[in-house]
Design an enzyme around this catalytic site. Sequence first.
Site, PDB file in Angstrom:
ATOM      1  N   ASP A  81      -1.542   7.646   4.084  1.00 44.34           N
ATOM      2  CA  ASP A  81      -2.185   6.362   3.715  1.00 44.34           C
ATOM      3  C   ASP A  81      -2.152   6.505   2.034  1.00 44.34           C
ATOM      4  O   ASP A  81      -2.390   7.196   1.358  1.00 44.34           O
ATOM      5  CB  ASP A  81      -3.390   6.356   4.251  1.00 44.34           C
ATOM      6  CG  ASP A  81      -4.083   5.151   4.479  1.00 44.34           C
ATOM      7  OD1 ASP A  81      -3.357   4.357   4.066  1.00 44.34           O
ATOM      8  OD2 ASP A  81      -5.545   5.222   4.020  1.00 44.34           O
ATOM      9  N   GLY A 180     -13.730  -0.780   2.229  1.00 46.72           N
ATOM     10  CA  GLY A 180     -15.100  -0.583   2.200  1.00 46.72           C
ATOM     11  C   GLY A 180     -15.882  -1.858   2.858  1.00 46.72           C
ATOM     12  O   GLY A 180     -15.139  -2.610   3.604  1.00 46.72           O
ATOM     13  N   GLY A 208      -8.150  -2.019   5.124  1.00 47.67           N
ATOM     14  CA  GLY A 208      -9.649  -2.771   4.860  1.00 47.67           C
ATOM     15  C   GLY A 208     -10.286  -3.335   6.059  1.00 47.67           C
ATOM     16  O   GLY A 208     -10.936  -4.339   5.812  1.00 47.67           O
TER      17      GLY A 208
HETATM   18  P1  13P Z   1     -11.735   0.372   5.492  1.00 52.02           P
HETATM   19  O1  13P Z   1     -12.392   1.366   4.730  1.00 52.02           O
HETATM   20  O2  13P Z   1     -11.983  -1.017   5.408  1.00 52.02           O
HETATM   21  O3  13P Z   1     -11.943   0.815   6.936  1.00 52.02           O
HETATM   22  O4  13P Z   1     -10.230   0.302   5.420  1.00 52.02           O
HETATM   23  C1  13P Z   1      -9.337   1.672   5.468  1.00 52.02           C
HETATM   24  C2  13P Z   1      -8.030   1.425   5.029  1.00 52.02           C
HETATM   25  O5  13P Z   1      -7.551   0.525   4.546  1.00 52.02           O
HETATM   26  C3  13P Z   1      -7.310   2.602   4.728  1.00 52.02           C
HETATM   27  O6  13P Z   1      -6.302   2.419   3.849  1.00 52.02           O
END
Ligand code: 13P
Length: 283
Positions: A81, A180, A208
């Site tokens: 990621d 977040g 996200g």
């Molecule tokens: P969140 O922290 O909003 O769950 O998003 C995770 C993300 O996009 C990791 O790449």
Amino acid sequence: MLVSSKGLLLAAQQEGYAVGAFNTNNLEITHAIFRAAVAQRAPVLLQLSSGAITYAGIQFLSQIVRTGASSADVPAALHLDHGPDFDTVMLCLRHGFTSIMRDASKLPFDENVAEIRKVVGAAHAVGVPVEAELGRLVGVEDHVVVSEREQAMTDPDEAAAFVEATGCDFLAVSIGNAHGFYKGEPNLDFDRLQAIRDRVDVPLVLHGASGIPDHQIRTAIELGICKINIDTEIRYAFAQSVRRTLAEQPEQIDPRKILGPAIDGMQAVVERKIELFGSKGRA
Ligand code: 13P
């Protein structure tokens, strides 16, 4: 079983659902994700950020995921990621990752293209698909003004040129999403997503996604989102459970009694997301 993410996302694109991509950085989160995927008969991506790799060690963490995948009878991909540089990509390929994201979205368009072309060349040589990002995810701070927000979003024409020039397999888009927790209700730009979908034929990715209301998630999937990233809501479930256990049992020192309920709490979050994304029963 451990598989490439490519087949998972192409199947999702064809059938109109999304595969959950859940961040992990330890044994407990990994257990929670696999238990949820098996319970829901769902394909799944387990994704490691460079922060997770630094925290747990790539050997340890990738082996935990690989071991989980080999004993789970649902298809699972091991995904990098937000890969921060080419060296991290190469390290992950050496450790048997079956899916790579290289995030060069902070670079100017031409440099982003050049970097992703390089990563695609290396990853495709060993049969691993590549996710890239165009547009930036803005913070959730109140002071981000609308014009800044729009400037950071993915431009549909640029998206088409980017996919064509890079040969990337999946494209992460910026349509008002942010990492977040959101302050207030997020407002995804679905016209923009539709315009991107009209010009780009690779599976689209939504980062996200924690805190985005269910109805917006469903619309995003209808408009072509095939991979949805969740991290924050899992962390929150973990922290809530540990806090509750220690508040109720202040003398408790057995990690299994503290972390066991946290696994259950995280599993419940992942199962709910799998149902929402429509990937239940697709394994
Ligand atoms: P969140 O922290 O909003 O769950 O998003 C995770 C993300 O996009 C990791 O790449």
